[in-house]
Write a protein that holds these residues in place. Structure first.
Motif, PDB file in Angstrom:
ATOM      1  N   GLN A 255       0.923  -1.048  -0.017  1.00 26.78           N
ATOM      2  CA  GLN A 255       0.089   0.026  -0.146  1.00 26.78           C
ATOM      3  C   GLN A 255       0.889   1.352   0.006  1.00 26.78           C
ATOM      4  O   GLN A 255       1.901   1.307   0.651  1.00 26.78           O
ATOM      5  CB  GLN A 255      -0.637   0.004   1.237  1.00 26.78           C
ATOM      6  CG  GLN A 255      -1.911   0.975   1.213  1.00 26.78           C
ATOM      7  CD  GLN A 255      -2.715   0.953   2.822  1.00 26.78           C
ATOM      8  OE1 GLN A 255      -2.145   0.972   3.560  1.00 26.78           O
ATOM      9  NE2 GLN A 255      -4.089   1.298   2.482  1.00 26.78           N
ATOM     10  N   PRO A 256       0.537   2.337  -0.827  1.00 27.24           N
ATOM     11  CA  PRO A 256       1.257   3.665  -0.972  1.00 27.24           C
ATOM     12  C   PRO A 256       1.363   4.035   0.240  1.00 27.24           C
ATOM     13  O   PRO A 256       0.339   4.013   1.246  1.00 27.24           O
ATOM     14  CB  PRO A 256       0.714   4.535  -1.725  1.00 27.24           C
ATOM     15  CG  PRO A 256      -0.165   3.633  -2.941  1.00 27.24           C
ATOM     16  CD  PRO A 256      -0.700   2.161  -1.780  1.00 27.24           C
ATOM     17  N   PRO A 257       2.537   4.761   1.037  1.00 31.95           N
ATOM     18  CA  PRO A 257       2.684   5.075   2.240  1.00 31.95           C
ATOM     19  C   PRO A 257       1.471   6.351   2.589  1.00 31.95           C
ATOM     20  O   PRO A 257       1.001   6.170   3.762  1.00 31.95           O
ATOM     21  CB  PRO A 257       3.769   5.757   2.150  1.00 31.95           C
ATOM     22  CG  PRO A 257       4.732   4.987   1.215  1.00 31.95           C
ATOM     23  CD  PRO A 257       3.645   4.832   0.251  1.00 31.95           C
ATOM     24  N   TYR A 258       1.303   7.057   1.675  1.00 30.64           N
ATOM     25  CA  TYR A 258       0.191   7.947   1.961  1.00 30.64           C
ATOM     26  C   TYR A 258      -1.169   7.723   2.303  1.00 30.64           C
ATOM     27  O   TYR A 258      -2.180   8.038   3.147  1.00 30.64           O
ATOM     28  CB  TYR A 258       0.081   9.101   0.985  1.00 30.64           C
ATOM     29  CG  TYR A 258      -0.815   8.884  -0.193  1.00 30.64           C
ATOM     30  CD1 TYR A 258      -2.386   9.170  -0.227  1.00 30.64           C
ATOM     31  CD2 TYR A 258      -0.273   8.271  -1.171  1.00 30.64           C
ATOM     32  CE1 TYR A 258      -2.966   9.052  -1.506  1.00 30.64           C
ATOM     33  CE2 TYR A 258      -0.980   7.848  -2.365  1.00 30.64           C
ATOM     34  CZ  TYR A 258      -2.211   8.428  -2.465  1.00 30.64           C
ATOM     35  OH  TYR A 258      -3.206   8.058  -3.633  1.00 30.64           O
ATOM     36  N   LEU A 259      -1.581   6.465   1.551  1.00 32.57           N
ATOM     37  CA  LEU A 259      -2.783   5.778   2.040  1.00 32.57           C
ATOM     38  C   LEU A 259      -2.554   5.087   3.290  1.00 32.57           C
ATOM     39  O   LEU A 259      -3.914   5.218   4.283  1.00 32.57           O
ATOM     40  CB  LEU A 259      -3.209   4.728   0.925  1.00 32.57           C
ATOM     41  CG  LEU A 259      -3.466   5.321  -0.274  1.00 32.57           C
ATOM     42  CD1 LEU A 259      -3.635   4.023  -1.182  1.00 32.57           C
ATOM     43  CD2 LEU A 259      -4.729   6.145  -0.684  1.00 32.57           C
TER      44      LEU A 259
END
Length: 251
Positions: A4-8
């Protein structure tokens, strides 16, 4: 499975902390730098996470003040219906009243503005011909929900009581009824909606993150003799307002 992308991940963490009432509506969040340190990520990751939550209505950004937990908001409803304006004027206040809210708008009008090329094309006039330009900010309970910039050929209304859309004895009654006051019958409207991202200026006015998804509607009113009497650019953020098209059927 892709990571999962860090910002999500950070957005989910912030949302969970709000859901657990660590922060409640109206609370100011810690600074991005502080959150970045707490979460072990960079400031830019926190910024993207906050922008996502702002677009979802969970947070709200206040210029020069910070990021806050948003008060719960019901999406406003924009009804696009020429027949409603023909019979009763702009329906915005009525639509907001049906939701138990107060609908209002703020405006800024400038007369004798030279038409840029794209506006001239839409109005069927020559580039540089004079227009009356009015910028609108539509509000629900004093909070912005969408924007509109209207252009009318100055040659149509010059010297009449309706030259200023929001001034004089016929202020605020809408294009159709204003034109009727000077003997012009509006019988057709063309709207071209398309999705795009908000500009920095639009985002600032609406209190949403830059590049959030909006619907851009290019609207043009035509008189019964085929003239374009007004054209407008309407910007509607998906997170704040839903668009409903309504058409009357012939008997």
């Amino acid at each position: 499975m892709r990571e999962q992308p860090p910002y999500l991940r950070i957005a989910e963490e912030l949302a969970e902390r709000i859901a657990s009432q660590e922060w409640v509506p109206g609370d100011r969040l810690p600074s991005r730098a502080q959150l970045a340190q707490e979460c072990g990520v960079g400031d830019n990751v926190v910024r993207r996470a906050q922008e996502l939550l702002i677009s979802q209505g969970v947070l709200e950004g206040r210029t020069g003040s910070g990021t806050y937990v948003a008060e719960p908001r019901t999406r406003a409803r924009m009804v696009r219906a020429l027949h409603r304006e023909l019979t009763g004027g702009p329906p915005f206040r009525a639509d907001m009243s049906a939701l138990g809210k107060w609908g209002s708008w703020e405006t800024r009008t400038e007369a004798k503005i030279p038409a840029p090329a794209d506006i001239a094309r839409r109005l069927g006039i020559t580039e540089g011909d004079l227009c009356v330009r009015t910028a609108y900010e539509f509000l629900t309970d004093n909070k912005p929900v969408y924007l509109s910039t209207s252009w009318e050929p100055y040659s149509i209304t010059a010297g009449t009581f309706v030259v200023l859309p929001e001034g004089g004895p016929h202020a605020g009654i809408g294009v159709v009824r204003r034109m009727a006051e000077i003997g012009i019958t509006v019988d057709r409207v063309v709207e071209q909606p398309e999705p795009r991202k908000a500009t920095a200026e639009e985002a600032g006015l609406l209190g949403v993150p830059q590049a959030v998804l909006v619907t851009h509607i290019r609207r043009t009113y035509y008189s019964d003799d085929g003239r374009a009497v007004e054209t407008a650019d309407i910007v509607v953020p998906a997170a704040l307002c839903e668009i409903v098209y309504e058409a009357a059927t012939s008997p």
